[in-house]
Design a protein around this motif. Sequence first.
Motif, PDB file in Angstrom:
ATOM      1  N   TYR A  72      48.817  48.270  17.645  1.00 26.39           N
ATOM      2  CA  TYR A  72      49.676  47.088  17.926  1.00 26.39           C
ATOM      3  C   TYR A  72      51.119  47.414  18.232  1.00 26.39           C
TER       4      TYR A  72
ATOM      5  N   GLN B  33      56.528  37.653  24.900  1.00 26.21           N
ATOM      6  CA  GLN B  33      55.855  36.167  24.931  1.00 26.21           C
ATOM      7  C   GLN B  33      56.573  35.199  24.190  1.00 26.21           C
TER       8      GLN B  33
ATOM      9  N   GLN C 260      55.013  43.610  24.202  1.00 27.53           N
ATOM     10  CA  GLN C 260      54.746  42.441  25.106  1.00 27.53           C
ATOM     11  C   GLN C 260      54.485  41.176  24.381  1.00 27.53           C
ATOM     12  N   MET C 261      54.112  41.391  23.104  1.00 27.55           N
ATOM     13  CA  MET C 261      54.030  39.976  22.450  1.00 27.55           C
ATOM     14  C   MET C 261      55.387  39.549  22.046  1.00 27.55           C
TER      15      MET C 261
ATOM     16  N   GLN D 170      40.814  32.661  25.629  1.00 28.15           N
ATOM     17  CA  GLN D 170      41.651  33.497  26.774  1.00 28.15           C
ATOM     18  C   GLN D 170      42.893  32.905  26.806  1.00 28.15           C
ATOM     19  N   THR D 171      43.684  32.455  25.731  1.00 25.14           N
ATOM     20  CA  THR D 171      44.877  31.885  26.220  1.00 25.14           C
ATOM     21  C   THR D 171      45.984  32.878  25.444  1.00 25.14           C
ATOM     22  N   ASN D 172      47.170  32.690  25.871  1.00 24.31           N
ATOM     23  CA  ASN D 172      48.230  33.561  25.319  1.00 24.31           C
ATOM     24  C   ASN D 172      49.183  32.493  24.461  1.00 24.31           C
ATOM     25  N   VAL D 173      50.297  33.285  24.139  1.00 23.37           N
ATOM     26  CA  VAL D 173      51.301  32.415  23.298  1.00 23.37           C
ATOM     27  C   VAL D 173      51.732  31.302  23.901  1.00 23.37           C
TER      28      VAL D 173
ATOM     29  N   ASP E 257      50.209  28.718  25.139  1.00 22.10           N
ATOM     30  CA  ASP E 257      49.240  28.168  26.134  1.00 22.10           C
ATOM     31  C   ASP E 257      48.729  26.827  25.384  1.00 22.10           C
TER      32      ASP E 257
ATOM     33  N   THR F  69      42.281  32.017  20.272  1.00 23.50           N
ATOM     34  CA  THR F  69      42.874  32.889  21.357  1.00 23.50           C
ATOM     35  C   THR F  69      41.893  33.848  22.175  1.00 23.50           C
ATOM     36  N   ARG F  70      40.891  34.346  21.345  1.00 23.62           N
ATOM     37  CA  ARG F  70      39.803  35.239  21.976  1.00 23.62           C
ATOM     38  C   ARG F  70      38.998  34.754  22.633  1.00 23.62           C
TER      39      ARG F  70
ATOM     40  N   LYS G 211      51.464  46.853  21.732  1.00 21.03           N
ATOM     41  CA  LYS G 211      51.067  45.406  22.197  1.00 21.03           C
ATOM     42  C   LYS G 211      52.539  44.591  21.688  1.00 21.03           C
TER      43      LYS G 211
END
Length: 85
Positions: free
Chosen positions: A11, A22, A18-19, A51-54, A56, A47-48, A15
């Motif tokens: 992470y 967002q 990128q997080m 299939q959503t992101n921060v 959403d 969220t898994r 990651k």
Amino acid sequence: MDRILRGIMKYRCCKKEQMVKQFVKVRDNPTPKAVFFTCIDSRMIPTRFTQTNVGDMFFVTREMLSLTLSTSWTSSPPTNPQLWN
């Protein structure tokens, strides 16, 4: 435990940047498209499977015990403060 530490390191190196981008994007103007009600359960990560992101969705999470106690009240809350949410 080794798997958890490897995940943290992955992470941090791959990651996190990128997080953070967002979170900055939705920080001042979040515009979720839905509200998702769920219980707190380590096996279910909304969220898994959505299939959503921060930003959403807005998540409302509750412990099932709290929901059970709250909905079982008939006319007034219990007098024992330990049972309050």
